[in-house]
Write a protein that holds these residues in place. Structure first.
Motif, short mmCIF file in Angstrom:
data_model
loop_
_atom_site.label_atom_id
_atom_site.label_comp_id
_atom_site.label_asym_id
_atom_site.label_seq_id
_atom_site.Cartn_x
_atom_site.Cartn_y
_atom_site.Cartn_z
N PRO A 87 -18.98 6.92 -3.87
CA PRO A 87 -17.88 5.82 -4.16
C PRO A 87 -17.40 6.26 -5.23
O PRO A 87 -18.01 5.71 -6.27
CB PRO A 87 -17.85 5.03 -3.41
CG PRO A 87 -19.54 4.44 -3.69
CD PRO A 87 -20.06 6.15 -3.72
N GLY A 88 -15.27 5.59 -5.26
CA GLY A 88 -15.38 6.24 -6.79
C GLY A 88 -14.91 4.46 -6.80
O GLY A 88 -15.56 3.19 -6.08
N LEU A 89 -14.44 4.25 -8.33
CA LEU A 89 -14.15 3.20 -8.92
C LEU A 89 -13.23 2.38 -7.37
O LEU A 89 -13.42 0.99 -7.48
CB LEU A 89 -13.60 2.55 -10.11
CG LEU A 89 -14.22 3.08 -10.80
CD1 LEU A 89 -13.32 3.15 -12.41
CD2 LEU A 89 -15.03 2.29 -11.41
N LYS A 90 -12.06 2.77 -7.31
CA LYS A 90 -11.33 1.67 -6.17
C LYS A 90 -12.12 1.18 -4.39
O LYS A 90 -12.13 0.16 -4.45
CB LYS A 90 -9.94 2.89 -5.44
CG LYS A 90 -9.31 3.45 -6.77
CD LYS A 90 -7.60 3.88 -6.23
CE LYS A 90 -7.05 4.23 -7.01
NZ LYS A 90 -5.92 4.64 -7.08
N GLU A 91 -13.02 2.14 -4.54
CA GLU A 91 -14.19 2.30 -3.22
C GLU A 91 -14.70 1.22 -3.29
O GLU A 91 -14.62 -0.19 -3.03
CB GLU A 91 -14.11 3.26 -2.55
CG GLU A 91 -13.90 4.18 -1.83
CD GLU A 91 -13.40 4.89 -2.97
OE1 GLU A 91 -12.68 6.34 -2.55
OE2 GLU A 91 -13.28 4.74 -4.31
N LEU A 92 -15.52 0.94 -4.48
CA LEU A 92 -16.32 0.06 -4.77
C LEU A 92 -15.74 -1.28 -5.43
O LEU A 92 -15.85 -2.37 -4.29
CB LEU A 92 -16.67 0.61 -5.91
CG LEU A 92 -17.97 1.31 -6.32
CD1 LEU A 92 -19.05 2.12 -7.46
CD2 LEU A 92 -19.57 1.28 -4.75
N ARG A 93 -14.79 -1.43 -5.94
CA ARG A 93 -13.97 -2.29 -6.47
C ARG A 93 -13.50 -3.80 -5.00
O ARG A 93 -13.87 -4.15 -4.66
CB ARG A 93 -12.88 -2.72 -7.73
CG ARG A 93 -13.68 -2.04 -8.85
CD ARG A 93 -12.08 -2.31 -9.98
NE ARG A 93 -13.16 -2.97 -10.93
CZ ARG A 93 -12.52 -1.14 -11.61
NH1 ARG A 93 -11.80 -0.37 -11.51
NH2 ARG A 93 -12.85 -1.83 -13.10
N ALA A 94 -12.87 -3.01 -3.48
CA ALA A 94 -12.37 -2.95 -2.76
C ALA A 94 -13.97 -3.64 -1.70
O ALA A 94 -13.33 -4.16 -0.98
CB ALA A 94 -11.63 -1.66 -1.76
N ALA A 95 -14.97 -2.74 -2.01
CA ALA A 95 -15.89 -3.55 -1.75
C ALA A 95 -16.08 -4.43 -1.84
O ALA A 95 -17.44 -5.32 -1.69
CB ALA A 95 -17.13 -2.63 -1.03
N GLY A 96 -15.72 -4.77 -2.88
CA GLY A 96 -16.75 -6.50 -4.01
C GLY A 96 -17.73 -6.04 -4.72
O GLY A 96 -18.63 -7.09 -4.74
N LEU A 97 -17.77 -4.64 -4.68
CA LEU A 97 -19.45 -4.17 -5.73
C LEU A 97 -19.63 -4.57 -6.78
O LEU A 97 -20.29 -3.73 -7.67
CB LEU A 97 -19.81 -3.22 -4.92
CG LEU A 97 -20.44 -2.89 -3.82
CD1 LEU A 97 -20.59 -2.15 -3.38
CD2 LEU A 97 -21.54 -3.98 -3.10
N LEU A 98 -17.69 -4.18 -7.99
CA LEU A 98 -18.11 -4.26 -8.44
C LEU A 98 -17.12 -5.47 -9.81
O LEU A 98 -15.88 -5.45 -8.49
CB LEU A 98 -16.96 -3.05 -9.48
CG LEU A 98 -17.84 -1.31 -9.85
CD1 LEU A 98 -16.34 -0.71 -10.03
CD2 LEU A 98 -18.74 -1.62 -10.43
N ASP A 99 -17.33 -5.34 -10.94
CA ASP A 99 -16.43 -6.65 -11.66
C ASP A 99 -15.15 -5.94 -12.04
O ASP A 99 -15.20 -4.90 -11.80
CB ASP A 99 -17.55 -6.89 -12.73
CG ASP A 99 -16.79 -8.14 -13.87
OD1 ASP A 99 -16.15 -8.24 -13.78
OD2 ASP A 99 -17.65 -8.65 -13.92
N THR A 135 -17.04 3.12 -15.45
CA THR A 135 -16.58 4.68 -15.73
C THR A 135 -17.60 5.62 -14.69
O THR A 135 -18.27 5.45 -14.46
CB THR A 135 -16.36 4.93 -17.06
OG1 THR A 135 -15.90 3.92 -18.07
CG2 THR A 135 -15.24 6.10 -17.06
N ALA A 136 -15.86 5.87 -13.49
CA ALA A 136 -16.41 6.96 -12.56
C ALA A 136 -16.39 8.37 -13.24
O ALA A 136 -15.77 8.78 -14.27
CB ALA A 136 -15.61 6.70 -11.95
N VAL A 137 -17.46 9.36 -12.98
CA VAL A 137 -16.83 11.14 -13.48
C VAL A 137 -16.09 11.53 -12.40
O VAL A 137 -15.89 11.03 -11.43
CB VAL A 137 -18.74 11.19 -13.36
CG1 VAL A 137 -18.26 13.23 -12.96
CG2 VAL A 137 -19.18 10.57 -14.03
#
Length: 197
Positions: free
Chosen positions: A159-171, A178-180
């Motif tokens: 998953p990319g940054l948007k998906e991880l942030r939307a799932a609440g998994l990223l600060d 930084t995603a590749v």
């Protein structure tokens, strides 16, 4: 072709690990085309309780993703990864191939040998190519076992940054991760860079 499909099905069903087309061809009688048999078998299994799935450069029979909940009682979790191991694994997955120094720079703390050893023991990471920089440091990359465990065909499926942030998994702090991008990954699933074997 039906007989070749049956042979491929039998091999994949009995194998605990994903099997490459080369290995399938080596086990089957001379003149068989395992690659074509896999394509036909994959189509035949579409929509069924189990699917023929690609794992890196190999193939395996796996429970259909929507039926995974049926297997929950049979799944045994032997141990949880420490936060350090989870962060290290995520950095390797998203930034591969990556050196220990680069992992430490991203995490902001030293990576203990035990953390790397645990990931190597789980066979979720492996040593990559040596970097063509002073000291020729070794790099780390994720393995087919990692892809298989997380149900991924290749590292691009993370998953990319948007998906991880939307799932609440990223600060949500800027610059936290930084995603590749796909442009950074070559056809082997590794970041483009000059390396030496």
């Amino acid at each position: 072709m039906a007989e070749q499909e049956r042979m491929v099905e039998a091999i994949l069903f009995a194998s605990a690990e994903p099997v490459s087309v080369a290995d399938l061809n080596a086990r089957m009688p001379h003149g068989c085309d395992a690659a074509e048999a896999v394509v036909h078998l994959r189509k035949r299994f579409e929509g069924r309780g189990v699917n023929v799935v690609r794992v890196g450069d190999a193939w395996a029979i796996r429970t259909a993703p929507d039926l995974g909940f049926l297997m929950q009682r049979e799944t045994v979790e032997t141990r949880k990864l420490s936060r350090a191991a989870t962060e290290t694994l995520a950095i390797i997955a998203y930034h591969q191939p990556v050196t220990r120094a680069e992992i430490e720079e991203i995490r902001g703390v030293a990576v203990s040998r035990g953390t790397v050893d645990q990931l190597l023991e789980l066979e979720w990471i492996r040593f990559g190519r040596r970097r063509m920089t002073p000291g020729r440091p070794v790099t780390f990359v994720v393995t087919q076992n990692f892809l298989d465990h997380f149900g991924l065909e290749n590292a691009r499926d993370l998953p990319g940054l948007k998906e991880l942030r939307a799932a609440g998994l990223l600060d949500n702090r800027p610059g936290f991760a930084t995603a590749v991008t796909e442009d950074d990954i070559d056809e082997d699933g590794e970041q483009s860079e000059m390396f030496e074997e």
